[in-house]
Enzyme design. Structure first.
Site, PDB file in Angstrom:
ATOM      1  N   LYS A   1      47.788  33.857  21.975  1.00  0.00           N
ATOM      2  CA  LYS A   1      47.262  34.808  22.967  1.00  0.00           C
ATOM      3  C   LYS A   1      46.826  36.119  22.296  1.00  0.00           C
ATOM      4  O   LYS A   1      45.821  36.710  22.657  1.00  0.00           O
ATOM      5  CB  LYS A   1      48.323  35.093  24.045  1.00  0.00           C
ATOM      6  CG  LYS A   1      48.453  33.950  25.049  1.00  0.00           C
ATOM      7  CD  LYS A   1      49.562  34.145  26.070  1.00  0.00           C
ATOM      8  CE  LYS A   1      49.699  32.884  26.932  1.00  0.00           C
ATOM      9  NZ  LYS A   1      50.876  32.861  27.774  1.00  0.00           N
TER      10      LYS A   1
ATOM     11  N   ASN B   1      54.353  34.609  42.167  1.00  0.00           N
ATOM     12  CA  ASN B   1      55.397  34.295  41.182  1.00  0.00           C
ATOM     13  C   ASN B   1      56.556  35.268  41.371  1.00  0.00           C
ATOM     14  O   ASN B   1      56.521  36.106  42.268  1.00  0.00           O
ATOM     15  CB  ASN B   1      54.817  34.354  39.762  1.00  0.00           C
ATOM     16  CG  ASN B   1      54.194  35.715  39.493  1.00  0.00           C
ATOM     17  OD1 ASN B   1      54.871  36.725  39.498  1.00  0.00           O
ATOM     18  ND2 ASN B   1      52.874  35.735  39.299  1.00  0.00           N
TER      19      ASN B   1
ATOM     20  N   LYS C   1      45.985  30.239  60.664  1.00  0.00           N
ATOM     21  CA  LYS C   1      47.134  29.555  60.073  1.00  0.00           C
ATOM     22  C   LYS C   1      46.884  28.043  60.018  1.00  0.00           C
ATOM     23  O   LYS C   1      46.514  27.441  61.036  1.00  0.00           O
ATOM     24  CB  LYS C   1      48.383  29.853  60.914  1.00  0.00           C
ATOM     25  CG  LYS C   1      49.648  29.328  60.310  1.00  0.00           C
ATOM     26  CD  LYS C   1      50.841  29.620  61.202  1.00  0.00           C
ATOM     27  CE  LYS C   1      52.048  28.843  60.725  1.00  0.00           C
ATOM     28  NZ  LYS C   1      53.097  28.788  61.708  1.00  0.00           N
TER      29      LYS C   1
ATOM     30  N   LYS D   1      42.929  36.757  22.817  1.00  0.00           N
ATOM     31  CA  LYS D   1      42.603  37.847  23.748  1.00  0.00           C
ATOM     32  C   LYS D   1      42.246  39.142  23.005  1.00  0.00           C
ATOM     33  O   LYS D   1      42.081  40.191  23.630  1.00  0.00           O
ATOM     34  CB  LYS D   1      43.750  38.059  24.730  1.00  0.00           C
ATOM     35  CG  LYS D   1      44.047  36.799  25.579  1.00  0.00           C
ATOM     36  CD  LYS D   1      44.961  37.048  26.761  1.00  0.00           C
ATOM     37  CE  LYS D   1      45.253  35.733  27.479  1.00  0.00           C
ATOM     38  NZ  LYS D   1      45.690  35.874  28.862  1.00  0.00           N
TER      39      LYS D   1
ATOM     40  N   PHE E   1      51.297  40.910  27.391  1.00  0.00           N
ATOM     41  CA  PHE E   1      52.608  40.265  27.458  1.00  0.00           C
ATOM     42  C   PHE E   1      52.370  38.763  27.395  1.00  0.00           C
ATOM     43  O   PHE E   1      51.310  38.276  27.819  1.00  0.00           O
ATOM     44  CB  PHE E   1      53.321  40.605  28.774  1.00  0.00           C
ATOM     45  CG  PHE E   1      54.182  41.842  28.696  1.00  0.00           C
ATOM     46  CD1 PHE E   1      53.602  43.097  28.560  1.00  0.00           C
ATOM     47  CD2 PHE E   1      55.569  41.753  28.769  1.00  0.00           C
ATOM     48  CE1 PHE E   1      54.386  44.240  28.487  1.00  0.00           C
ATOM     49  CE2 PHE E   1      56.362  42.894  28.704  1.00  0.00           C
ATOM     50  CZ  PHE E   1      55.775  44.129  28.560  1.00  0.00           C
TER      51      PHE E   1
ATOM     52  N   ASP F   1      47.225  32.538  37.715  1.00  0.00           N
ATOM     53  CA  ASP F   1      46.098  31.953  36.972  1.00  0.00           C
ATOM     54  C   ASP F   1      45.080  31.295  37.900  1.00  0.00           C
ATOM     55  O   ASP F   1      43.905  31.194  37.563  1.00  0.00           O
ATOM     56  CB  ASP F   1      46.615  30.926  35.962  1.00  0.00           C
ATOM     57  CG  ASP F   1      47.362  31.610  34.823  1.00  0.00           C
ATOM     58  OD1 ASP F   1      46.886  32.674  34.384  1.00  0.00           O
ATOM     59  OD2 ASP F   1      48.416  31.114  34.401  1.00  0.00           O
TER      60      ASP F   1
END
Ligand code: PMT
Length: 424
Positions: free
Chosen positions: A361, A230, A309, A365, A347, A299
């Site tokens: 969350k 990301n 490859k 969590k 976060f 995730d």
């Protein structure tokens, strides 16, 4: 770097959240420049200090005048440069004493063996050494000299004596010296001296706390040349690590791949994948008083990693992904069994329903606090220097931080951590 202050020294503090980490707006700093080839680097240090808002007054020794003109320092500091003791005594107030009294921090860079030796023995025979003797501000020396002078036992004894008395030192670095020798004696980089100056001025309200911070992205390998990841740059997590360190915490920074250098003084562990991050987090959590998970953990990961490859033989392809461990969720369950329980900060990177998703969350969590950032905004979230966050707490309260630099947001988050630790 030791931060003990000589007894009777003034305690000057930066309240990071109010001003931003690099803002020295209400600070008066004396910059003493001694005679050495590194004197030109003091110009860059002055620039960094004034850019951060400090009011800098430069004192030059006679020898320094042989290397650089006072006009350079005067222009960049917008203050007169002090070079002569007796000119100042002609003024209504005794100039060097007044300057010594007003200083929040005194930096001597470059500091020569001669000046350090004089100060170690209480000799005050010019404007610089007299002002050093008269000040109660913390004093930071950045020595620069020939390697043989630096390793000379006489110099080392003088430095040791000053360190024992609580004076701060930013050690010279190794390299080719102007005198032709190779070795330790080069002035530390202006950025390093600047960082030590900020450190000396920062309130140590996290001293005694061990804080784990995760930062950056994880990379989930597909084959030897491709991966899923990301846009996390690590800026948010590194800003937290730097701020926590400046505020006196022992910091463990666990980071995915980024282009950033680890902040000075932090314990730094690099990982690539979510599974690797999980194992480092779990190995260290029991030592920590606070855990802050700013990392953007992938995730999912490919079910298998091809050892060679993958060739583009077909027009379309499918890849099976499996869920990565949710490290924060595991932590939330695990810390319930720890006594004392570490303070857990997560976060939430959201593009919609910020409040609902963050609250979910926080609860699921088992967190003490969650930093919800709307990553759909161009000035917030991934790979920018600013962020917009709302902080939510277990007791249902919240705090909207608005638009801030990531340094400022790091300060604000840590202010809440400090307040909650004090309540526990
Ligand atoms: O690095 P920058 O470019 O400065 O960008 C900063 C940031 C946008 C990455 C940062 O501010 C941020 O929001 N970090 C969390 C990103 C994220 O993964 O959010 P999430 O809502 O998907 O995850 C919630 C929390 O669970 C996070 O604390 C995350 O670290 C944690 N998590 C998520 C998935 C997973 N498998 N394990 C986890 O521990």
């Amino acid at each position: 770097m030791a931060l003990i202050q000589p007894s009777g020294m003034k305690k000057n503090v930066i309240h990071i959240s109010e001003t931003g980490l690099t803002m020295l707006e209400d600070k008066t700093i004396i910059l003493g420049v001694c005679g050495g080839i590194a004197a030109y680097k003091a110009v860059e240090l002055l620039r960094l200090l004034t850019k951060a808002g400090a009011d800098v007054h430069v004192i030059m020794t006679r020898a320094a005048l042989e290397f650089i003109t006072p006009l350079t320092f005067q222009t960049l500091s917008s203050n007169p440069v002090h070079t002569e003791l007796f000119n100042l005594i002609a003024e209504r107030e005794i100039g060097h004493i007044s300057l010594a009294d007003r200083a929040d921090l005194f930096i001597v860079a470059p500091a020569t063996a001669n000046v350090i030796g004089k100060i170690a023995y209480g000799i005050a025979d010019d404007i610089l050494t007299t002002t050093v003797m008269a000040t109660k501000a913390p004093l930071l020396f950045a020595p620069a000299m020939n390697v043989n002078m630096y390793t000379n036992p006489i110099y080392q004894e003088n430095e040791e004596k000053l360190r024992r008395l609580g004076y701060l030192f930013e050690a010279p670095v190794c390299g080719s010296l102007a005198c032709g020798w190779e070795g330790q004696g080069k002035l530390a980089a202006p950025e390093t001296i600047f960082e030590s100056a900020v450190m000396a001025l920062t309130e140590k309200d996290l001293s005694g706390q061990t804080i784990m911070i995760t930062a950056g992205p994880t990379r989930e390998e597909i084959d030897p040349v491709r991966y899923i990841s990301n846009h996390s740059s690590g800026k948010m997590g590194y800003a937290l690590a730097r701020a926590a360190r400046l505020r006196g915490a022992q910091v463990l920074l666990i980071s995915g791949p980024t282009a950033l250098a680890a902040p000075a003084g932090v314990q730094f562990i690099t990982i690539t994948s979510a599974v690797e991050m999980r194992s480092e987090v779990m190995a260290h959590v029991a030592e920590c008083d606070v855990v802050i998970k700013a990392a953007a953990v992938a995730d999912y990961r490919p079910l298998t990693r091809n050892s060679t490859k993958i060739k583009k033989s077909t027009d379309s392809t499918k890849m099976e992904l499996v869920k990565n461990p949710d490290i924060l969720c595991e932590l939330g369950k695990m810390v319930s069994g720890l006594n004392p329980r570490p303070f857990l900060v997560g976060f939430a990177a959201e593009t919609d329903a910020l409040i609902e998703n963050a609250a979910k969350k926080l609860h699921e969590k088992n967190l003490d606090m969650i930093v919800a950032n709307d990553v759909s905004q161009t000035d917030a979230g991934f790979n920018v220097d600013t962020n917009r966050a709302v902080l939510f707490f277990k007791d249902g309260s919240s705090c909207d931080c608005g638009l801030m630099t990531k340094d400022q947001l790091a300060g604000a988050i840590l202010d809440h951590v400090v307040a909650h630790l004090a309540e526990q």
